[in-house]
Design an enzyme around this catalytic site. Structure first.
Site, PDB file in Angstrom:
ATOM      1  N   ASP A  16      -2.472 -20.981 -18.695  1.00  0.00           N
ATOM      2  CA  ASP A  16      -1.647 -21.481 -17.580  1.00  0.00           C
ATOM      3  C   ASP A  16      -1.398 -23.001 -17.556  1.00  0.00           C
ATOM      4  O   ASP A  16      -1.535 -23.635 -16.495  1.00  0.00           O
ATOM      5  CB  ASP A  16      -2.289 -21.074 -16.236  1.00  0.00           C
ATOM      6  N   LYS A 114       1.191 -12.908 -16.422  1.00  0.00           N
ATOM      7  CA  LYS A 114       0.308 -12.155 -15.519  1.00  0.00           C
ATOM      8  C   LYS A 114       0.596 -12.534 -14.077  1.00  0.00           C
ATOM      9  O   LYS A 114       1.073 -13.637 -13.810  1.00  0.00           O
ATOM     10  CB  LYS A 114      -1.149 -12.462 -15.875  1.00  0.00           C
ATOM     11  N   CYS A 159      -8.408 -19.164 -13.165  1.00  0.00           N
ATOM     12  CA  CYS A 159      -7.892 -18.350 -14.276  1.00  0.00           C
ATOM     13  C   CYS A 159      -8.719 -18.471 -15.552  1.00  0.00           C
ATOM     14  O   CYS A 159      -8.875 -17.493 -16.276  1.00  0.00           O
ATOM     15  CB  CYS A 159      -6.426 -18.661 -14.510  1.00  0.00           C
TER      16      CYS A 159
HETATM   17  C1  VGL Z   1      -4.416 -20.004 -10.742  1.00  0.00           C
HETATM   18  C2  VGL Z   1      -4.633 -19.966  -8.456  1.00  0.00           C
HETATM   19  C3  VGL Z   1      -3.543 -19.140  -8.353  1.00  0.00           C
HETATM   20  C4  VGL Z   1      -4.927 -20.506 -12.065  1.00  0.00           C
HETATM   21  C5  VGL Z   1      -3.339 -19.159 -10.646  1.00  0.00           C
HETATM   22  O1  VGL Z   1      -4.144 -20.558 -13.038  1.00  0.00           O
HETATM   23  O2  VGL Z   1      -6.124 -20.889 -12.122  1.00  0.00           O
HETATM   24  N1  VGL Z   1      -5.062 -20.379  -9.645  1.00  0.00           N
HETATM   25  N2  VGL Z   1      -2.901 -18.732  -9.455  1.00  0.00           N
END
Ligand code: VGL
Ligand code: ZN
Length: 214
Positions: A16, A114, A159
């Site tokens: 991410d 995802k 994540c």
């Molecule tokens: C994430 C909060 C919400 C992450 C993703 O990538 O850690 N955190 N969505």
């Protein structure tokens, strides 16, 4: 680090590294963009590189704005358990969902998206938050003979940690490269995630330790 220094059974999983989690983004992680040069440096050392993208519909259940009288960082109970509510982030196809412009994506063989199911979040790159719906990553890695993974990216305590814990459940040897990650650190979440990862046998190493063979 030399080209392809890691054997064929090793994969780098880049979690991410997207605009929403970088400075200026809707759910900015402090110094989130600082991981980019380290990850770019690491990627050529691996023969297998996987990138993930948080990829939500605009009406996603994890967005505080989609609930009556809820503010970001509150928690609600859903059929699959506790869910933290977030500011709207990584909406599919939006600028926030794009990879950070400095991230070299050329080494990636696979991009996993995802969090695309409206009613289920997915911090983990392996299994959605219902604990059942698979992303296909474990099967992909198994099909390619991957036994060991190194995790980097955002955010350490969500994540990255959830992915590391699920990797251990499918018996992958798992290392988180801590300085190639940054955390949200909500209500002690970084310390809690670190303890959980250690208890699950996840190795935590800095890039320096890795390069010196420590
Ligand atoms: C994430 C909060 C919400 C992450 C993703 O990538 O850690 N955190 N969505
Ligand atoms: Zn998300």
């Amino acid at each position: 680090m030399p080209l392809h220094a890691y054997p064929a059974d090793c994969a780098l999983i880049v979690i991410d590294v997207q605009n929403s989690f970088c400075p200026g983004g809707e759910l900015a992680v402090k110094d989130g963009d600082a991981v980019v040069p380290l990850i770019n440096q690491l990627m050529p050392a691996f023969q297998q590189v996987v990138l993930t993208q948080d990829w939500h519909p605009a009406d996603h259940i994890s967005f505080a704005g989609n609930h009556v009288s809820k503010t970001p960082f509150a928690s609600i109970t859903l059929p699959y358990g506790e869910q933290t509510l977030w500011p709207e982030h990584c909406v599919a196809g939006s600028h926030g969902a794009d990879f950070h412009a400095g991230l070299n994506t050329d080494y990636a063989q696979l991009i996993i998206r995802k969090g695309h199911h409206r009613a289920v979040d997915s911090y983990s790159a392996f299994v959605e938050a219902d604990g059942q719906t698979l992303t296909g990553l474990a099967a992909y890695l198994a099909a390619r003979g991957i036994k060991r993974i190194w995790l980097v990216g955002l955010a350490t305590d969500f994540c990255v940690a959830w992915s590391a814990l699920d990797a251990r459940k499918v018996r992958l040897e798992t290392t988180v490269i801590t300085d190639a990650c940054r955390a949200i650190d909500l209500n002690g979440s970084l310390a809690a995630a670190t303890a959980q990862m250690q208890a699950a046998g996840v190795h935590l190493q800095t890039l320096g330790e890795l390069q010196s063979g420590a």
